[in-house]
Design a protein around this motif. Structure first.
Motif, PDB file in Angstrom:
ATOM      1  N   ARG A  32      -0.917 -13.395 -10.730  1.00  0.00           N
ATOM      2  CA  ARG A  32      -0.471 -12.173 -10.032  1.00  0.00           C
ATOM      3  C   ARG A  32      -1.386 -11.880  -8.842  1.00  0.00           C
ATOM      4  O   ARG A  32      -0.931 -11.544  -7.752  1.00  0.00           O
ATOM      5  N   GLU A  33      -2.686 -12.032  -9.046  1.00  0.00           N
ATOM      6  CA  GLU A  33      -3.636 -11.817  -7.969  1.00  0.00           C
ATOM      7  C   GLU A  33      -3.339 -12.753  -6.797  1.00  0.00           C
ATOM      8  O   GLU A  33      -3.337 -12.328  -5.636  1.00  0.00           O
ATOM      9  N   ALA A  34      -3.052 -14.018  -7.083  1.00  0.00           N
ATOM     10  CA  ALA A  34      -2.724 -14.986  -6.031  1.00  0.00           C
ATOM     11  C   ALA A  34      -1.475 -14.554  -5.261  1.00  0.00           C
ATOM     12  O   ALA A  34      -1.422 -14.642  -4.027  1.00  0.00           O
ATOM     13  N   ARG A  35      -0.473 -14.065  -5.984  1.00  0.00           N
ATOM     14  CA  ARG A  35       0.755 -13.604  -5.324  1.00  0.00           C
ATOM     15  C   ARG A  35       0.483 -12.406  -4.426  1.00  0.00           C
ATOM     16  O   ARG A  35       0.988 -12.326  -3.302  1.00  0.00           O
ATOM     17  N   LEU A  36      -0.354 -11.477  -4.890  1.00  0.00           N
ATOM     18  CA  LEU A  36      -0.691 -10.319  -4.057  1.00  0.00           C
ATOM     19  C   LEU A  36      -1.385 -10.762  -2.767  1.00  0.00           C
ATOM     20  O   LEU A  36      -1.112 -10.225  -1.683  1.00  0.00           O
ATOM     21  N   LEU A  37      -2.260 -11.735  -2.863  1.00  0.00           N
ATOM     22  CA  LEU A  37      -2.916 -12.263  -1.662  1.00  0.00           C
ATOM     23  C   LEU A  37      -1.906 -12.954  -0.745  1.00  0.00           C
ATOM     24  O   LEU A  37      -1.940 -12.773   0.472  1.00  0.00           O
ATOM     25  N   ASP A  38      -0.995 -13.732  -1.328  1.00  0.00           N
ATOM     26  CA  ASP A  38       0.035 -14.404  -0.525  1.00  0.00           C
ATOM     27  C   ASP A  38       0.897 -13.398   0.234  1.00  0.00           C
ATOM     28  O   ASP A  38       1.291 -13.634   1.369  1.00  0.00           O
ATOM     29  N   GLU A  39       1.182 -12.281  -0.420  1.00  0.00           N
ATOM     30  CA  GLU A  39       2.035 -11.244   0.180  1.00  0.00           C
ATOM     31  C   GLU A  39       1.233 -10.261   1.036  1.00  0.00           C
ATOM     32  O   GLU A  39       1.795  -9.299   1.548  1.00  0.00           O
ATOM     33  N   GLN A  40      -0.051 -10.490   1.174  1.00  0.00           N
ATOM     34  CA  GLN A  40      -0.960  -9.637   1.947  1.00  0.00           C
ATOM     35  C   GLN A  40      -0.911  -8.180   1.479  1.00  0.00           C
ATOM     36  O   GLN A  40      -1.025  -7.252   2.263  1.00  0.00           O
ATOM     37  N   ARG A  41      -0.827  -8.005   0.178  1.00  0.00           N
ATOM     38  CA  ARG A  41      -0.829  -6.681  -0.441  1.00  0.00           C
ATOM     39  C   ARG A  41      -2.255  -6.366  -0.879  1.00  0.00           C
ATOM     40  O   ARG A  41      -2.567  -6.304  -2.063  1.00  0.00           O
ATOM     41  N   TYR A  42      -3.119  -6.202   0.117  1.00  0.00           N
ATOM     42  CA  TYR A  42      -4.543  -6.056  -0.147  1.00  0.00           C
ATOM     43  C   TYR A  42      -4.874  -4.796  -0.933  1.00  0.00           C
ATOM     44  O   TYR A  42      -5.752  -4.823  -1.797  1.00  0.00           O
ATOM     45  N   ASP A  43      -4.199  -3.690  -0.667  1.00  0.00           N
ATOM     46  CA  ASP A  43      -4.491  -2.465  -1.421  1.00  0.00           C
ATOM     47  C   ASP A  43      -4.202  -2.672  -2.902  1.00  0.00           C
ATOM     48  O   ASP A  43      -4.972  -2.214  -3.762  1.00  0.00           O
ATOM     49  N   ASP A  44      -3.120  -3.387  -3.232  1.00  0.00           N
ATOM     50  CA  ASP A  44      -2.819  -3.705  -4.633  1.00  0.00           C
ATOM     51  C   ASP A  44      -3.845  -4.683  -5.196  1.00  0.00           C
ATOM     52  O   ASP A  44      -4.232  -4.597  -6.364  1.00  0.00           O
TER      53      ASP A  44
END
Length: 184
Positions: A32-44
């Motif tokens: 999940r962390e990798a996906r958040l980084l891929d999507e540039q969802r840094y706040d999440d």
């Protein structure tokens, strides 16, 4: 805090081992962390960290085997040696109109594998080792690969699993890219 990737002896005979259920939860957390980084969802992404989180990515040095100095050392230069507040500042800069390196935005794909989970010093923390590769694309023809071994300290909090510390030991000693605007 480790100064280089660990190489403990006889890890499989540890009296305390992570259960399959816990290992699965931690794997899903890292994916999940990798996906958040891929999507540039840094706040999440930042929500997955404790307030005292630290992120260390040292610059490796190629050394001959006869040289007793380590490849990764705390007192040498690092690409990142940041607290959570410093990471938030870095990420906020990429949102600015003056961030020419992010216009158009970088496209990232993070691969996470070889995940190993072992108990940490406290009952509610785990040392998690993994391999991470980041594929980074910019514009039409710029492509960069970054790869390294990671050592994370992850703890269980009332809000769920959280990253306490990340240390990334990159394989590359020299980057051929124009900038280094990705987290791994």
């Amino acid at each position: 805090m480790a100064t280089a990737p660990s190489d403990p002896k006889n890890e499989t005979n540890s009296p305390r081992q992570a259960s399959l259920e816990l290992t699965h939860r931690i794997q899903q957390f890292l994916y999940r962390e990798a996906r958040l980084l891929d999507e540039q969802r840094y706040d999440d992404w930042f929500e997955l960290m404790t307030e005292d989180f630290t992120y260390w990515v040292p610059v490796p040095q190629s050394r001959y085997r006869r040289d007793k100095k380590a490849t990764y050392e705390r007192d040498r230069m690092a690409h990142f040696d940041d607290s959570l507040a410093e990471l938030k500042l870095r990420a906020s800069r990429w949102k600015e109109r003056t961030a020419w390196s992010e216009d158009p935005p970088t496209r990232n794909i993070h691969y996470i594998s070889n995940i190993e989970v072992e108990p940490g010093e406290s009952e509610n923390e785990w040392l998690v080792r993994s391999v991470a590769i980041s594929l980074r694309n910019r514009n039409e023809d710029e492509e960069d690969w970054l790869g390294g071994r990671r050592e994370d300290l992850i703890c269980q909090t009332p809000e769920g699993l959280k990253l306490v510390r990340r240390e990334v030991f990159l394989a590359q000693t020299v980057f051929l890219s124009k900038n280094f605007n990705t987290f791994i």
